[in-house]
Design an enzyme around this catalytic site. Structure first.
Site, PDB file in Angstrom:
ATOM      1  N   GLY B  29       0.929  -1.295  -0.149  1.00  0.00           N
ATOM      2  CA  GLY B  29      -0.655   0.329   0.390  1.00  0.00           C
ATOM      3  C   GLY B  29       0.828   1.316  -0.432  1.00  0.00           C
ATOM      4  N   CYS B 238     -28.257  -8.062 -17.581  1.00  0.00           N
ATOM      5  CA  CYS B 238     -26.796  -7.792 -18.220  1.00  0.00           C
ATOM      6  C   CYS B 238     -27.544  -7.578 -20.285  1.00  0.00           C
ATOM      7  CB  CYS B 238     -26.103  -8.548 -18.564  1.00  0.00           C
ATOM      8  SG  CYS B 238     -24.997  -8.506 -20.033  1.00  0.00           S
ATOM      9  N   CYS B 241     -26.027 -10.953 -21.873  1.00  0.00           N
ATOM     10  CA  CYS B 241     -25.724 -12.057 -21.217  1.00  0.00           C
ATOM     11  C   CYS B 241     -27.246 -12.451 -20.295  1.00  0.00           C
ATOM     12  CB  CYS B 241     -24.351 -12.492 -20.826  1.00  0.00           C
ATOM     13  SG  CYS B 241     -24.111 -11.909 -19.227  1.00  0.00           S
ATOM     14  N   CYS B 263     -22.802  -6.284 -19.232  1.00  0.00           N
ATOM     15  CA  CYS B 263     -21.591  -6.160 -18.654  1.00  0.00           C
ATOM     16  C   CYS B 263     -20.798  -5.403 -18.844  1.00  0.00           C
ATOM     17  CB  CYS B 263     -21.190  -7.592 -19.472  1.00  0.00           C
ATOM     18  SG  CYS B 263     -22.015  -8.574 -18.389  1.00  0.00           S
ATOM     19  N   CYS B 269     -18.798 -11.533 -20.332  1.00  0.00           N
ATOM     20  CA  CYS B 269     -19.759 -11.176 -21.242  1.00  0.00           C
ATOM     21  C   CYS B 269     -20.378 -12.475 -23.107  1.00  0.00           C
ATOM     22  CB  CYS B 269     -20.563 -10.280 -21.580  1.00  0.00           C
ATOM     23  SG  CYS B 269     -22.328  -9.628 -21.705  1.00  0.00           S
TER      24      CYS B 269
END
Lengths: 206, 298, 394
Positions: B29, B238, B241, B263, B269
């Protein structure tokens, strides 16, 4: 340019070593294998150290070698880097497994970084006899039990050829995260394991 | 490309990147400053992610480059072409096949494995920039772990709006120590960073910083006890899909003008659509470990 | 349900590239020669070398040609190329005292040792568009060049024959040395003899910045950005009152330590540079140098090529950034140094053209959510008001 080996072979060899070391640093205690490249003209055990040096060293950084001075020469030849004393250097190559020499190294004097720039700290490349996953381990081996980033639950590492006094110096240097020193262990067969300062560990001698 | 070194960068540059990346992994980090080079791609267009990829990549890698979830995005195409040209590697759009994935602002819907590395393109690496413009000051704040101004900023949002306003660049605490910017991924993707099997690397070329989130690392979004962290919700599946478990984006059909929700991860997708059409396709589990079945359209 | 995976990103970018090559020439014409750009657009070439941070006039001219005259884009091309070059040596510092001067002025004194020479400058031309140059002939230009040379030669030869001996090149000692000799120059930042000069292309800048890092960042900075900040400081957003101590433009030799013979040097070429030394009043209370005396300080600017606005702006900002209370943008070194690199600023500004729909979707979610909360609580309040309001009216 150094020893005239400016070729794809060198570029790819160093990249492969880097990927292994990156994996090992990301997963403390995981043992990976590096190759001794054929263009490094010395014994395999030394070649592992040299290729690690080639990955890390150049004129922008400095290093120190404690142990084998002929290995120090090889490192210089292959990296053209700069030697600097222990307290100031960026990379420490601890190449001796002689316990007395190891015990004499003042690990706590190595650069640990500052709170503003903890990255300005040393990395120790430490040669040992043998690395193992912790359950076995010759008598006298240091056994680490580790937790922290990169470790799912707990990870063990056994290190044959590391003096206990170094380990206490190591823990003391890393007591104040993010200050600390990061370690790369390499054994005589080219097995590598890393322990970054983010790892908390307890240890015992087998 | 005879004139250029393998992976375009000279070995000095690769070493600089590699040294800094190893330090970044050792200090999860924390933003490591590095000597960022000018690349043949404009600053702000992925030079940081690109430099990290080029320092890591080898001829055995299979690389996926995608942008906003789409492999076909023009900038992703440009970057992928450059990488393949310079590195002699095989490109793929399949997240499961890639050993290296370079991304702009999304994490793939399929959970990554231990042998994969996800490399983020980061525009602004400093999560505290929202509350403090000076680099010198934000570096002090990280050094002293003085994150009070960020907490105050979030608190003020709740007082004014009833919720935290931040949508992407959501501040996360890494390894319980550093506050970190996960790059402009949506909130939806933030939980994927926590205790993942894979390594995450972040490259900011213009700002000249590299940072890392190793695998199995605690990554917690900032939140208040009584106002927990929420991810985006979608009220429709979606349109292509039928997924109800992925991050969706709305767009407007170029011809009909009709609004459509689909998506954002186009290759995921695609795979679901092909599976629905009867093709045998390997689809990976999603990040909670499950493999959601196809939604049955009425 | 049929699917169509939308492919076409690669195709789109290749078609865009083709269009770039077609658009300028669709009505015919001949391409510019690199040497035409080098000579006829020499000041653009100089700017590109300066901002590209690479001294090579031919490559800078090529970059301008490839970028169709976009100076920032051309600088970017040069920078990206520079990135790939191997570094063999570091040169010795150039000595501008050894400059083959083509222009040299000072605003501090009416006359200065060595003299003031306008050189090739537009400063005192009348800015009138010259329509006669719409169609210029190379023979006209060459005739002009020949006549000019023969006139000058005639004058110089005459002077020599008459024994005036004015034909020797004058020597140009630095004007600021006159102030230093009188003890009027503040000592400047203490120099650490051992200090290594920073290299901002190898190490990211950190703050507080060293003077070398500040000057390097400005040396490759974008002329307009530097000018805007310098302008702000002299207009009032700052407390610097500058006078040009010296502005010189000319060619300096570039030397390296000899690679084979220790102790010797080798000249590898020469570069055209513009150098500005700016004299400013020092206010002890807000300068790093707390002298307790009234003094002057010198701001320094140097860049590749002939670019006076840039060198002057650099030298002003060199001083403003040394002031300790960053009250105004030009005094805040972080603010200046982070925002003057043209390649970085244009890269980031133009990156907004990249698709941001995933992030925008996330923003839409938050905005809608906040508004829904707002609407719900407003509805709730209305409900409460209705209940609270007594029936009937007053």
């Amino acid at each position: 340019m150094s020893v005239g080996v400016k070729s794809m072979e060198r570029v790819h060899a160093v990249q492969q070593v880097y990927r292994q070391v990156l994996d090992a640093m990301s997963r403390p205690g995981k043992i990976v294998q590096i190759e001794a490249p054929s263009f490094v003209r010395c014994e395999a055990a030394d070649a592992y150290i040299v290729v690690l040096g080639m990955m890390l060293l150049d004129q922008s950084v400095s290093y120190e070698v404690i142990g084998d001075m002929s290995l120090a020469e090889q490192l210089q030849l292959y990296t053209l880097s700069r030697r600097q004393e222990l307290q100031a250097c960026d990379y420490v190559f601890l190449t001796t497994t002689d316990a007395a020499t190891q015990a004499s190294v003042d690990i706590e004097s190595c650069k640990r970084g500052t709170f503003t720039f903890p990255d300005e700290s040393a990395t120790i490349i430490c040669r040992v006899h043998e690395l193992g996953s912790g359950s076995e381990g010759r008598k006298g081996s240091v056994k680490l039990t580790m937790q922290g980033p990169g470790i799912a639950e707990e990870q063990q590492l056994s290190i044959d050829g590391l003096a206990g006094s170094l380990v206490s110096g190591w823990q003391a240097s890393n007591a104040e995260f993010p200050l600390g020193i990061d370690w790369i262990f390499v054994d005589e067969m080219g097995r590598v394991a890393c322990v970054p300062r983010s790892t908390k560990f307890s240890w015992e001698v087998a | 490309m005879e004139a250029y070194n393998y992976a375009f960068l000279d070995e000095l540059t690769k070493r600089e990147l590699r040294r800094k990346t190893l330090k970044a992994v050792a200090i999860p980090g924390y933003q490591v400053p590095f000597g960022s080079r000018e690349m043949p791609i404009a600053r702000g267009w992925g030079t940081g992610g690109l430099q990290v990829t080029l320092s890591v990549i080898g001829p055995e890698d299979t690389v996926k480059v995608f942008d906003q979830g789409s492999d076909d995005s023009v900038n992703a195409c440009n970057l992928r072409e450059l990488i393949c040209q310079m590195c002699d590697v095989t490109p793929t759009t399949d997240s499961l096949e890639a050993s290296l994935i370079q991304t702009r602002h999304r994490i793939p819907e399929e959970k990554l494995r231990e042998d994969q590395i996800l490399i983020f393109q980061v525009p602004l690496p400093e999560v505290l920039r929202t509350v403090e413009p000076s680099e010198q000051e934000t570096r002090r704040m990280h050094a002293e772990r003085d994150y009070s101004r960020m907490w105050l900023h979030l608190y003020e949002d709740i007082v004014k709006y009833g919720e935290i306003r931040i949508s992407y660049d959501y501040p996360v605490m890494v390894n319980g120590h550093y506050l970190c910017d996960p790059s402009p991924i949506p909130r939806f993707d933030v939980p994927k960073l926590h205790q993942a099997d894979n390594l995450f690397l972040f490259g900011a070329g213009r700002e000249k910083r590299i940072y890392a989130i190793p695998p199995y690392t605690n990554v917690t979004p900032l939140q208040f006890e009584d106002i927990p962290f929420e991810v985006e919700q979608f009220d429709q599946p979606c349109a292509k899909c039928g997924s109800t478990h992925t991050y969706l984006e709305e767009s407007y059909d170029a011809v009909t003008g009709a609004k459509q929700v689909a998506c954002s991860d186009t290759s995921y997708c695609d795979k679901r659509q092909r599976q629905a059409a009867g093709e045998s396709v390997e689809i990976g589990v999603i990040w909670d470990g499950t493999n959601p079945a196809n939604f049955e359209f009425e | 349900m049929a699917y169509v995976a939308v492919k076409g990103g690669s195709h789109a970018i290749h078609e865009a590239e083709k269009l770039l090559k077609y658009i300028p020439w669709k009505e015919g014409g001949s391409p510019l020669e690199v040497q035409q750009i080098r000579k006829g657009m020499r000041l653009a070439v100089d700017r590109v070398m300066s901002e590209g941070s690479l001294y090579d006039p031919d490559l800078a001219a090529l970059a301008l040609k490839q970028a169709e005259g976009d100076v920032l884009e051309a600088s970017f091309l040069l920078r990206a190329f520079r990135s790939t070059l191997v570094r063999n040596f570091y040169t010795l510092p150039i000595q501008t005292e050894n400059m083959d001067v083509i222009r040299r002025i000072s605003a501090t004194f009416k006359e200065v040792p060595g003299g003031q020479y306008l050189g090739p400058t537009r400063d005192y031309t009348k800015r009138l568009l010259d329509m006669s140059r719409m169609d210029e002939d190379s023979s006209e230009i060459m005739k002009y060049v020949t006549n000019y040379l023969s006139e000058s030669l005639t004058e110089a030869v005459q002077e020599e024959l008459s024994g005036n001996g004015e034909s020797d090149m004058p020597v140009f000692p630095r004007v600021i040395e006159l102030l230093r000799a009188e003890g009027l120059l503040a000592a400047g930042e203490p120099q650490d003899e051992e200090a290594v000069i920073d290299d901002i292309t190898r190490h990211a800048i950190s703050f507080p910045a060293s003077r070398s890092a500040r000057l390097q960042t400005m040396a490759r900075g974008e002329s307009g950005a530097l000018m805007a900040f310098a302008y702000s400081s002299v207009r009032g957003y700052g407390d610097v009152h500058p006078t040009i101590g010296e502005l010189r433009v000319g060619y300096v030799p570039v030397e390296i330590e000899h690679p084979f013979y220790p102790g010797e040097t080798m000249t590898i070429g020469r570069v055209l540079v513009t150098e500005s030394e700016m004299v400013v009043r020092v206010h002890a209370e807000n300068h790093r140098e707390a002298a307790g005396r009234a003094q002057f300080a010198v701001g320094y600017g140097l860049c590749f090529g002939h670019n006076e606005d840039k060198a002057i702006s650099m030298s002003i900002l060199d001083q403003t950034m040394q002031q300790q209370n960053a009250d105004s943008p030009a005094q805040d070194e972080e603010f200046v140094l982070y925002h003057i690199d043209g390649i970085e600023s244009s890269g980031f500004i133009s990156h907004f053209k990249l698709p941001h729909y995933v992030d925008f979707q996330a923003e839409l979610q938050r905005v809608r959510s906040i508004n829904e909360k707002g609407d719900r609580s407003a509805d709730g309040e209305r409900e409460q008001e209705k209940e609270a309001t007594p029936h009937g009216s007053l």
